[in-house]
Design a protein around this motif. Structure first.
Motif, PDB file in Angstrom:
ATOM      1  N   GLY A   1       1.518   7.442   1.324  1.00 29.94           N
ATOM      2  CA  GLY A   1       1.357   8.894   1.255  1.00 29.94           C
ATOM      3  C   GLY A   1       0.265   9.405   2.173  1.00 29.94           C
TER       4      GLY A   1
ATOM      5  N   GLN B   1      -7.673   2.236   1.922  1.00 25.55           N
ATOM      6  CA  GLN B   1      -7.093   1.714   0.689  1.00 25.55           C
ATOM      7  C   GLN B   1      -7.178   0.195   0.607  1.00 25.55           C
ATOM      8  OE1 GLN B   1      -3.243   3.606  -0.507  1.00 25.55           O
ATOM      9  NE2 GLN B   1      -3.317   4.549   1.514  1.00 25.55           N
TER      10      GLN B   1
ATOM     11  N   THR C   1       0.831  -1.201   0.000  1.00 27.82           N
ATOM     12  CA  THR C   1       0.000   0.000   0.000  1.00 27.82           C
ATOM     13  C   THR C   1       0.869   1.256   0.000  1.00 27.82           C
ATOM     14  OG1 THR C   1      -1.686  -1.177   1.281  1.00 27.82           O
ATOM     15  CG2 THR C   1      -1.845   1.219   1.217  1.00 27.82           C
ATOM     16  N   GLU C   2       0.425   2.264  -0.725  1.00 28.77           N
ATOM     17  CA  GLU C   2       1.105   3.552  -0.717  1.00 28.77           C
ATOM     18  C   GLU C   2       0.959   4.219   0.653  1.00 28.77           C
ATOM     19  OE1 GLU C   2       2.952   4.889  -2.990  1.00 28.77           O
ATOM     20  OE2 GLU C   2       2.653   3.324  -4.506  1.00 28.77           O
TER      21      GLU C   2
END
Length: 296
Positions: free
Chosen positions: A195, A218, A192-193
């Motif tokens: 950010g 997410q 998973t990102e």
């Protein structure tokens, strides 16, 4: 000038290409030989031989033939007391249906409890978000221990501890589900990102808030998809662990096999196949909708 440079470049390219192909062929031959040797050693350890297969296949066919019910076309749809009818074949359908429902409930409760625990452990096992690197390693070893031991072995232990019944099956499947789903969930988190989680952190959010608002939105569809897939697997597992007294239809199937009630064996097997197929189809449709919804 280019005409004089091109032939040496082409020849160098062709020579290098031939060397790479030769290396690939040697590697394929080497690994193929190792694989073949491993297969032969495994067959020798397992005492697998063409002679034993040739002797066993006819006996398997004879046993399978005995389980086929003696149905008669002229009595096929008659009552439960008429030999040769479908109702006579499934004469204990009401009892078996309750046992199938018990099997599904074992799988459902074990899947729910196991995935909930795996959900929380996964955040500690994911290397990219774990509060401490050593904690991620420790939790991963715990998850490995949970999923390494087969469910039926756990069921034997819990039957000895808690007695015969569904509780042993629920605990056995839940424990194995923690290990299996925990690994899958942790891998989803690691892919998973970060950010959004970093944004929550910069805004002063705690580690729990980073996971709740930065990571969970997410990964939620994928986690639900894996949980439903695990439920499908657990339904089949719940049918097997009944062989050791952990409740459900498997316990009844073991009893009729032990007593050589051949037609009852085939009837129960057909019911299990139908029930598991229906659950698999429903779960697959729901999992597909969740996945498509998450992508949208």
């Amino acid at each position: 000038m280019s005409a004089t440079v091109a032939p040496p470049a082409i020849s160098t390219f062709e020579r290098r290409r031939a060397e790479l192909l030769a290396q690939r062929r040697r590697a394929t031959l080497l690994y193929g030989t190792i694989l073949l040797a491993c297969l032969l050693v495994s067959a020798w350890v397992a005492e697998l031989s063409p002679a034993r297969l040739a002797d066993g296949i006819p006996r398997f066919g004879e046993y399978f033939a005995q389980t086929i019910p003696q149905l008669r076309w002229n009595h096929l749809f008659d009552g439960v007391k008429q030999e040769g009818s479908i109702a006579y074949w499934f004469y204990r359908l009401d009892e078996w249906s309750l046992l199938l429902l018990e099997t599904a409930n074992i799988a459902a409760f074990a899947t729910l409890s196991g995935t909930v625990i795996a959900f929380f452990l996964a955040f500690l096992a994911a290397r990219n978000v774990a509060p401490r690197p050593w904690l991620a390693g420790a939790v991963r070893r715990l998850l490995e221990a949970c999923r390494t031991v087969p469910e039926i072995v756990y069921a034997l232990i819990f039957v000895w501890a808690f007695g015969v019944g569904p509780l042993a099956g629920i605990l056995a499947i839940a424990l194995h589900t923690i290990g299996a789903c925990g690994k899958l969930f942790a891998e989803v988190i690691e892919n998973t990102e970060l950010g959004a989680a970093d944004g929550v952190k910069c805004a002063g959010g705690s580690w729990v808030q980073q996971m709740r608002f930065g990571i969970l939105p997410q990964i939620a569809p994928n986690l639900l998809s894996y949980a439903i897939l695990r439920f499908e697997i657990n339904v089949r597992g719940a049918s097997v662990i009944g062989f050791v007294g952990a409740g459900g239809i498997g316990q009844e199937l073991y009893a009729v096999i032990a007593q050589n009630y051949y037609e009852e064996i085939s009837a129960i097997v057909v019911l299990i196949i139908v029930a598991v197929s229906l659950i698999d189809l429903s779960s697959e449709r729901l999992r597909r909708r969740l996945t498509e919804g998450g992508r949208a």
